[in-house]
Design a protein around this motif. Sequence first.
Motif, PDB file in Angstrom:
ATOM      1  N   THR A 466       0.826  -1.201   0.000  1.00  0.00           N
ATOM      2  CA  THR A 466       0.000   0.000   0.000  1.00  0.00           C
ATOM      3  C   THR A 466       0.863   1.255   0.000  1.00  0.00           C
ATOM      4  OG1 THR A 466      -1.766  -1.146   1.186  1.00  0.00           O
ATOM      5  CG2 THR A 466      -1.790   1.262   1.252  1.00  0.00           C
ATOM      6  N   ILE A 467       1.929   1.248   0.824  1.00  0.00           N
ATOM      7  CA  ILE A 467       2.828   2.407   0.877  1.00  0.00           C
ATOM      8  C   ILE A 467       3.532   2.587  -0.467  1.00  0.00           C
ATOM      9  CG2 ILE A 467       4.865   3.368   2.003  1.00  0.00           C
ATOM     10  CD1 ILE A 467       4.075   1.837   4.524  1.00  0.00           C
ATOM     11  N   ARG A 468       3.996   1.482  -1.060  1.00  0.00           N
ATOM     12  CA  ARG A 468       4.686   1.562  -2.342  1.00  0.00           C
ATOM     13  C   ARG A 468       3.737   2.129  -3.417  1.00  0.00           C
ATOM     14  NH1 ARG A 468       9.170  -1.241  -3.697  1.00  0.00           N
ATOM     15  NH2 ARG A 468       8.801  -2.742  -2.003  1.00  0.00           N
ATOM     16  N   ARG A 469       2.491   1.649  -3.407  1.00  0.00           N
ATOM     17  CA  ARG A 469       1.519   2.121  -4.388  1.00  0.00           C
ATOM     18  C   ARG A 469       1.206   3.593  -4.173  1.00  0.00           C
ATOM     19  NH1 ARG A 469      -1.746  -1.614  -3.628  1.00  0.00           N
ATOM     20  NH2 ARG A 469      -3.233  -0.591  -2.214  1.00  0.00           N
ATOM     21  N   ASP A 470       1.171   4.021  -2.922  1.00  0.00           N
ATOM     22  CA  ASP A 470       0.888   5.420  -2.630  1.00  0.00           C
ATOM     23  C   ASP A 470       1.995   6.320  -3.168  1.00  0.00           C
ATOM     24  OD1 ASP A 470       0.918   7.731  -0.071  1.00  0.00           O
ATOM     25  OD2 ASP A 470      -0.890   7.346  -1.222  1.00  0.00           O
ATOM     26  N   ILE A 471       3.246   5.890  -3.020  1.00  0.00           N
ATOM     27  CA  ILE A 471       4.372   6.664  -3.547  1.00  0.00           C
ATOM     28  C   ILE A 471       4.283   6.766  -5.060  1.00  0.00           C
ATOM     29  CG2 ILE A 471       6.879   6.654  -3.860  1.00  0.00           C
ATOM     30  CD1 ILE A 471       7.110   5.466  -1.036  1.00  0.00           C
ATOM     31  N   PHE A 472       3.974   5.648  -5.726  1.00  0.00           N
ATOM     32  CA  PHE A 472       3.840   5.663  -7.174  1.00  0.00           C
ATOM     33  C   PHE A 472       2.665   6.538  -7.609  1.00  0.00           C
ATOM     34  CE2 PHE A 472       7.312   3.208  -7.433  1.00  0.00           C
ATOM     35  CZ  PHE A 472       7.213   1.817  -7.330  1.00  0.00           C
ATOM     36  N   ASN A 473       1.584   6.528  -6.823  1.00  0.00           N
ATOM     37  CA  ASN A 473       0.423   7.355  -7.160  1.00  0.00           C
ATOM     38  C   ASN A 473       0.747   8.844  -7.068  1.00  0.00           C
ATOM     39  OD1 ASN A 473      -1.213   5.172  -7.686  1.00  0.00           O
ATOM     40  ND2 ASN A 473      -2.137   5.126  -5.652  1.00  0.00           N
ATOM     41  N   GLU A 474       1.611   9.228  -6.125  1.00  0.00           N
ATOM     42  CA  GLU A 474       2.033  10.625  -6.037  1.00  0.00           C
ATOM     43  C   GLU A 474       2.719  11.050  -7.326  1.00  0.00           C
ATOM     44  OE1 GLU A 474       2.752  11.062  -1.197  1.00  0.00           O
ATOM     45  OE2 GLU A 474       4.467  10.857  -2.551  1.00  0.00           O
ATOM     46  N   SER A 475       3.564  10.177  -7.847  1.00  0.00           N
ATOM     47  CA  SER A 475       4.234  10.472  -9.111  1.00  0.00           C
ATOM     48  C   SER A 475       3.238  10.567 -10.258  1.00  0.00           C
ATOM     49  CB  SER A 475       5.291   9.396  -9.403  1.00  0.00           C
ATOM     50  OG  SER A 475       5.996   9.683 -10.594  1.00  0.00           O
ATOM     51  N   ASP A 476       2.247   9.679 -10.262  1.00  0.00           N
ATOM     52  CA  ASP A 476       1.219   9.717 -11.312  1.00  0.00           C
ATOM     53  C   ASP A 476       0.408  11.009 -11.250  1.00  0.00           C
ATOM     54  OD1 ASP A 476       0.439   6.136 -11.216  1.00  0.00           O
ATOM     55  OD2 ASP A 476       1.954   7.275 -12.342  1.00  0.00           O
ATOM     56  N   ARG A 477       0.118  11.486 -10.039  1.00  0.00           N
ATOM     57  CA  ARG A 477      -0.653  12.729  -9.918  1.00  0.00           C
ATOM     58  C   ARG A 477       0.135  13.915 -10.471  1.00  0.00           C
ATOM     59  NH1 ARG A 477      -2.487  10.286  -5.048  1.00  0.00           N
ATOM     60  NH2 ARG A 477      -0.856  11.278  -3.803  1.00  0.00           N
ATOM     61  N   ILE A 478       1.443  13.897 -10.258  1.00  0.00           N
ATOM     62  CA  ILE A 478       2.285  14.958 -10.830  1.00  0.00           C
ATOM     63  C   ILE A 478       2.240  14.890 -12.354  1.00  0.00           C
ATOM     64  CG2 ILE A 478       4.663  15.767 -11.077  1.00  0.00           C
ATOM     65  CD1 ILE A 478       5.146  14.857  -8.184  1.00  0.00           C
ATOM     66  N   ARG A 479       2.335  13.674 -12.888  1.00  0.00           N
ATOM     67  CA  ARG A 479       2.291  13.496 -14.341  1.00  0.00           C
ATOM     68  C   ARG A 479       0.928  13.954 -14.896  1.00  0.00           C
ATOM     69  NH1 ARG A 479       5.280   9.789 -17.390  1.00  0.00           N
ATOM     70  NH2 ARG A 479       5.875   8.764 -15.441  1.00  0.00           N
ATOM     71  N   ASP A 480      -0.158  13.584 -14.197  1.00  0.00           N
ATOM     72  CA  ASP A 480      -1.497  13.920 -14.678  1.00  0.00           C
ATOM     73  C   ASP A 480      -1.799  15.410 -14.588  1.00  0.00           C
ATOM     74  OD1 ASP A 480      -2.968  10.893 -13.246  1.00  0.00           O
ATOM     75  OD2 ASP A 480      -1.907  11.235 -15.143  1.00  0.00           O
ATOM     76  N   ALA A 481      -1.061  16.146 -13.750  1.00  0.00           N
ATOM     77  CA  ALA A 481      -1.321  17.580 -13.597  1.00  0.00           C
ATOM     78  C   ALA A 481      -0.963  18.372 -14.847  1.00  0.00           C
ATOM     79  CB  ALA A 481      -0.557  18.130 -12.392  1.00  0.00           C
ATOM     80  N   GLY A 482      -0.144  17.788 -15.725  1.00  0.00           N
ATOM     81  CA  GLY A 482       0.183  18.432 -16.994  1.00  0.00           C
ATOM     82  C   GLY A 482       1.075  19.646 -16.873  1.00  0.00           C
ATOM     83  N   PHE A 483       2.006  19.630 -15.924  1.00  0.00           N
ATOM     84  CA  PHE A 483       2.905  20.771 -15.759  1.00  0.00           C
ATOM     85  C   PHE A 483       3.826  20.918 -16.968  1.00  0.00           C
ATOM     86  CE2 PHE A 483       2.404  19.493 -11.146  1.00  0.00           C
ATOM     87  CZ  PHE A 483       1.527  20.527 -10.843  1.00  0.00           C
ATOM     88  N   GLU A 484       4.053  22.152 -17.389  1.00  0.00           N
ATOM     89  CA  GLU A 484       5.075  22.417 -18.390  1.00  0.00           C
ATOM     90  C   GLU A 484       6.448  22.397 -17.716  1.00  0.00           C
ATOM     91  OE1 GLU A 484       2.353  25.399 -21.183  1.00  0.00           O
ATOM     92  OE2 GLU A 484       4.289  26.067 -20.366  1.00  0.00           O
ATOM     93  N   ASN A 485       7.494  22.223 -18.516  1.00  0.00           N
ATOM     94  CA  ASN A 485       8.867  22.247 -17.995  1.00  0.00           C
ATOM     95  C   ASN A 485       9.066  21.229 -16.874  1.00  0.00           C
ATOM     96  OD1 ASN A 485       9.438  24.551 -19.689  1.00  0.00           O
ATOM     97  ND2 ASN A 485       8.362  25.808 -18.171  1.00  0.00           N
ATOM     98  N   LEU A 486       8.512  20.030 -17.072  1.00  0.00           N
ATOM     99  CA  LEU A 486       8.658  18.951 -16.096  1.00  0.00           C
ATOM    100  C   LEU A 486       9.624  17.905 -16.646  1.00  0.00           C
ATOM    101  CD1 LEU A 486       7.929  17.193 -13.635  1.00  0.00           C
ATOM    102  CD2 LEU A 486       5.894  16.425 -14.891  1.00  0.00           C
ATOM    103  N   GLY A 487      10.687  17.630 -15.898  1.00  0.00           N
ATOM    104  CA  GLY A 487      11.643  16.602 -16.284  1.00  0.00           C
ATOM    105  C   GLY A 487      11.715  15.518 -15.229  1.00  0.00           C
TER     106      GLY A 487
END
Length: 525
Positions: A466-487
């Motif tokens: 559950t903790i591992r999935r939560d960490i990965f989900n945080e990364s997915d939320r950043i990706r889904d936010a559609g920020f410009e200049n994201l590396g």
Amino acid sequence: MARIAYILLCHKDPEAIIMQAERLTATGDYISIHFDARAKPEHFRMLREALGHNPNVAFAEKRIKCGWGEWSLVEATLYAVETAVKRFPRASHFYMLSGDCMVIKSSEYIHNFLDDNDVDFIESFDFFESDWIKTGMKAERLIYRHWFNERTQKRRFYATFNLQKKLGFTREIPADIQVMIGSQWWCLRRQTIEAVLDFTRTRRDVMRFFRTTWIPDETFFQTLVRHLVPTPEIRSRTLTFLMFTDYGMPLTFYNDHYDLLLSQDFLFARKISPDAIELKERLGQLYAEKGVSFQISAEGPSLFKFLTGRGRIGKRFASRFWEAESTLGRDRELMLLVCKKWHVAKRLLGKIGEVTDIPTIAYLFNEEGTALPDLGGIQSTLGKRTRHRRALMRMLFDYYNTDRLVICLDPSALEFMQDFFSDRSMTRMLEIQCDFTDEYLTGHAIRIGLAGDQTPRDTLERLLPTIRRDIFNESDRIRDAGFENLGRMSQSAPEAEHVASIMSFLSIDEEKAREIAQTNYLFSD
């Protein structure tokens, strides 16, 4: 004639509390004080020695430790209210105050006002339909349980919140109540207060519900009063004048606001600056005066909007310090280094500071002890940094005399990222994606309070995915936010990709980027 029992929650400045209590009781009213159990014992002794002989002053029979956003604030209020009801049977009204409040009308005016208005004064807007909550959590305040203080135990607060959210552990709002929200500064009639106290003794289900809601001092009394009192007998407004800056902080009043305050259609005002000695003296003298007439213009909010940002000289109500600007600056560049493993980001940040001339700051919104320059107090606590984050960043740019700055953020800080990316400045982000072993996740679970040294191994084995999935989900939320200049910079990627990511993030040449990418033991735990 109305007789008021003031309910005062306070935690500091005993001299000011003594003066406030003596002033408010001098004309026949009462005051019940809850002094935070976290405060210095000598300060409480000072209060008891100075006010213990005054028959119109009472102290809550039980003192507890209070924390912002916690049930403890409501509980402390109830203790002070119960004491006031018991000690002051002639009190007809109960008025909630803080130590930062000052009266802005005479005692004579206040009593006549309450005699002429046989109603309860309390803001109570529909929790879900109103726009009282501008940003942040809304329904999540109620449908999830909150056991930890968001300011002092941030990791535990968000870890338990996210875990409930992922596992779908929501709860129902008691079926027969409509949750309301509003300011915690109210004035209630005696029959209403007695009905509220009776309700707390008979409706344990509602009490259990509010004990684990977030910021219940904005919903508890507001909901119960609306549930118990007919609508025609409620005025959904506060009698305490307060305004907020663009950063959500109560505006502070100073010596030159005397005439402005008296003209407002309110009885008290907060917050009064501790340095506004002349203002406090004039308001204190006003309270006991007779025959004073007040010309109500209610110009405060509109005057503030007109004058704010126009400078202090010659203006009664212009902004001060960090209230002046709401943007970082169009020509400035903020670089966000985002990583769940803080030690990895700090190593890379240290190397960036060595190789480039860009100022760097570690997790200033996550760690209380982050080294920061003195910026007039805005940097002193995590709470202030969070509420004034844009202003803080602007002041840091000015302090370092730079147009480029690198800071670290935890991947869970999506709200901060969205705020900074919406600014007119240039914002870049580099997310460092690390590998997470079971050993690391176990230590992480212990650090955030989800597990302990004695937690059984089989429990941990169920918890780690559950903790591992939560960490990965945080990364997915950043990706889904559609920020410009994201590396992104992945631990498993070859050095060449690390170099390219750093070059793009910092806008530096390949040689410097390679030196940063070769930071010793960068990903070591």
